[in-house]
Design an enzyme around this catalytic site. Structure first.
Site, PDB file in Angstrom:
ATOM      1  N   GLY A  61      13.059 -11.794   4.544  1.00 26.25           N
ATOM      2  CA  GLY A  61      12.955 -13.092   5.191  1.00 26.25           C
ATOM      3  C   GLY A  61      11.596 -13.262   5.837  1.00 26.25           C
ATOM      4  O   GLY A  61      10.732 -12.385   5.783  1.00 26.25           O
ATOM      5  N   SER A  62      11.407 -14.432   6.466  1.00 29.37           N
ATOM      6  CA  SER A  62      10.122 -14.731   7.097  1.00 29.37           C
ATOM      7  C   SER A  62      10.328 -15.719   8.228  1.00 29.37           C
ATOM      8  O   SER A  62      11.435 -16.215   8.452  1.00 29.37           O
ATOM      9  CB  SER A  62       9.151 -15.320   6.063  1.00 29.37           C
ATOM     10  OG  SER A  62       9.608 -16.571   5.600  1.00 29.37           O
ATOM     11  N   GLY A  63       9.235 -16.007   8.946  1.00 35.09           N
ATOM     12  CA  GLY A  63       9.283 -17.000  10.006  1.00 35.09           C
ATOM     13  C   GLY A  63      10.126 -16.604  11.202  1.00 35.09           C
ATOM     14  O   GLY A  63      10.614 -17.468  11.928  1.00 35.09           O
ATOM     15  N   SER A  64      10.327 -15.301  11.419  1.00 27.59           N
ATOM     16  CA  SER A  64      11.126 -14.770  12.541  1.00 27.59           C
ATOM     17  C   SER A  64      12.593 -15.138  12.435  1.00 27.59           C
ATOM     18  O   SER A  64      13.340 -15.001  13.410  1.00 27.59           O
ATOM     19  CB  SER A  64      10.571 -15.262  13.897  1.00 27.59           C
ATOM     20  OG  SER A  64       9.231 -14.871  14.053  1.00 27.59           O
ATOM     21  N   ARG A  65      13.015 -15.587  11.257  1.00 26.10           N
ATOM     22  CA  ARG A  65      14.411 -15.987  11.118  1.00 26.10           C
ATOM     23  C   ARG A  65      15.334 -14.780  11.252  1.00 26.10           C
ATOM     24  O   ARG A  65      15.167 -13.768  10.572  1.00 26.10           O
ATOM     25  CB  ARG A  65      14.632 -16.669   9.771  1.00 26.10           C
ATOM     26  CG  ARG A  65      16.072 -17.091   9.579  1.00 26.10           C
ATOM     27  CD  ARG A  65      16.256 -18.137   8.529  1.00 26.10           C
ATOM     28  NE  ARG A  65      17.647 -18.516   8.441  1.00 26.10           N
ATOM     29  CZ  ARG A  65      18.092 -19.622   7.891  1.00 26.10           C
ATOM     30  NH1 ARG A  65      17.247 -20.482   7.385  1.00 26.10           N
ATOM     31  NH2 ARG A  65      19.370 -19.891   7.853  1.00 26.10           N
ATOM     32  N   GLY A  66      16.311 -14.901  12.146  1.00 25.34           N
ATOM     33  CA  GLY A  66      17.310 -13.852  12.323  1.00 25.34           C
ATOM     34  C   GLY A  66      16.865 -12.689  13.175  1.00 25.34           C
ATOM     35  O   GLY A  66      17.637 -11.750  13.386  1.00 25.34           O
TER      36      GLY A  66
ATOM     37  N   ARG B  64       1.470 -11.933   1.265  1.00 23.23           N
ATOM     38  CA  ARG B  64       1.214 -13.364   1.121  1.00 23.23           C
ATOM     39  C   ARG B  64       0.268 -13.815   2.217  1.00 23.23           C
ATOM     40  O   ARG B  64      -0.081 -13.042   3.113  1.00 23.23           O
ATOM     41  CB  ARG B  64       2.520 -14.153   1.257  1.00 23.23           C
ATOM     42  CG  ARG B  64       3.257 -13.835   2.556  1.00 23.23           C
ATOM     43  CD  ARG B  64       4.340 -14.803   2.901  1.00 23.23           C
ATOM     44  NE  ARG B  64       5.135 -14.386   4.038  1.00 23.23           N
ATOM     45  CZ  ARG B  64       4.803 -14.544   5.313  1.00 23.23           C
ATOM     46  NH1 ARG B  64       3.637 -15.102   5.630  1.00 23.23           N
ATOM     47  NH2 ARG B  64       5.607 -14.160   6.284  1.00 23.23           N
TER      48      ARG B  64
END
Length: 400
Positions: free
Chosen positions: A153-158, A281
């Site tokens: 995952g990415s974007g600090s999700r979870g 990325r």
């Protein structure tokens, strides 16, 4: 219209997604988006050609690429979720791209840490778990506070900081109960627990394994890790900057990420840099925009050129000058009525841009990750960005 095609396997729905399309056209390429759901994207005047494909299926991605009329120059993506399949598809056609095996290991946070730890790179003590009993054992070994997060995952999700063993085990059970991500893709039924590392957070932006610069990251209040802003270049002592750059460079070398961009997140603790995460990325959070504002180096353009096999142009035409971003994050849920103060914020000296992402009538929720942002301010100093942010006032109608 150019006959040289750059295929984008899905895209970011915000941030750099549209910039990839613009830079492709500026490089003499025709951007073609492969997607399972074209309605997810709102391109405005930047809309690329769109081709339907099962973008989680490598064979279908390859088939869609092979059926395009024109010269296939490259296959890439701006989306964290599709870097692996884009790299594998590029390899099928003998086109430039990252090593798919290296991307696969890097995107699994547990396997990534195992590889880095075995290479002598300092990472937090960690454990991967598949059920709450394993989580309880891991917390007992790691101690608290402990960070609990998905393995992908990415974007600090979870991602959540848990202060007690009970909280950590409970939150681990919640994460393990989630079956799909925000795009409806299956989630691994495994999560990561790691010892919390105190200290200021930074990221090193790299291209082709070479550090471009260091970003100072600003985070919201625990227990979430929402990125509330960035400063580029970070203000650091030369020894600290050298240590961060060296740790990031060794990490991407250890993982085999020698192609294109990488975004490496670290904490600078009392014993030096501790590597938190390597991403195969470009950085999110508009960091590439800050790099361009600060140095003149357009990392989005260089990434697009790399996908198409064009030579890099990484020279920086100015000495680094400060560039900062601060994100507007409401402190309440409900219906967005308006954002007041945009003109006042834009009028502050050194402010480069004020942008609001959400339209009036949007229902706002607190997710504890990048989705909480509803706008941003870019300025030539952190102080100016903070001052402009304080001029912005979201008016929110709370739900009854």
């Amino acid at each position: 219209m150019s006959d040289r095609i750059l295929v984008l396997v899905e895209s970011n729905t915000s941030g750099t997604g549209r910039l990839f399309v613009r830079r492709a056209r500026a490089s003499g390429l025709r951007p073609v988006l492969l997607t399972e759901n074209a309605s997810r994207y709102h391109w405005g005047d930047d809309e690329p050609d769109v081709v339907a494909a099962r973008t989680d299926d490598l064979d279908d991605v390859v088939r869609a690429c092979a059926n395009l009329a024109g010269d296939l120059a490259g296959v890439g993506t701006s989306s964290e979720y599709y870097v692996g399949i884009a790299a594998a598809a590029a390899g099928r056609f003998g086109l430039p791209g990252a090593d798919p095996a290296a991307v696969e290991v890097t995107r699994d946070k547990e396997r990534q840490r195992e590889r880095l730890h075995a290479g002598g790179i300092q990472v937090p003590p960690f454990a991967g778990v598949s059920d709450v009993d394993e989580a309880a054992v891991a917390v007992d070994r790691l101690g608290t506070p402990v960070v609990v997060k998905p393995v992908s995952g990415s974007g600090s999700r979870g991602v959540r900081l848990c202060g007690t063993a009970e909280e950590a085990v409970r939150y681990a059970g919640k994460l393990l109960g989630e079956r799909v991500d925000e795009r409806g893709r299956p989630l691994p039924q495994r999560i990561l627990l790691e010892q919390y590392v105190p200290g200021t957070e930074f990221s090193v932006e790299l291209f082709g394994g070479v550090p471009v610069g260091v970003t100072r990251k600003h985070l919201g209040a625990p227990p979430s890790f929402v990125e509330t802003g960035h400063d580029f270049p970070a203000t650091l002592s030369p020894p600290d900057e050298d240590a961060l750059r060296d740790a990031a460079r060794r990490a991407v070398l250890r993982l085999g990420l020698s192609f294109g961009p990488a975004h490496v997140e670290l904490r600078l603790g009392p014993d030096g840099p501790v590597l938190i995460e390597v991403n195969p990325r470009l950085a999110g959070g508009w960091i590439p925009r800050l790099v361009q504002e600060a140095t003149g180096l357009d990392l989005v353009l260089e990434t697009v050129r790399g996908f198409a096999g064009l030579p890099p142009r990484l020279s920086q035409d100015v000495a680094p000058r400060p560039s900062s971003i601060r994100f507007l994050i409401p402190d309440a849920e409900g219906e967005l009525v308006a954002v007041h103060g945009v003109e006042d914020a834009a009028a502050i000296p050194s402010v480069v841009e004020v942008q609001i992402y959400r339209e009036p009538g949007t229902l706002l929720a607190r997710n504890g990750d990048f989705r909480d942002r509803i706008g941003h301010v870019v300025a030539q100093s952190g102080a100016a960005a903070e001052a402009a942010l304080h001029k912005l006032t979201p008016e929110i109608r709370k739900e009854p």
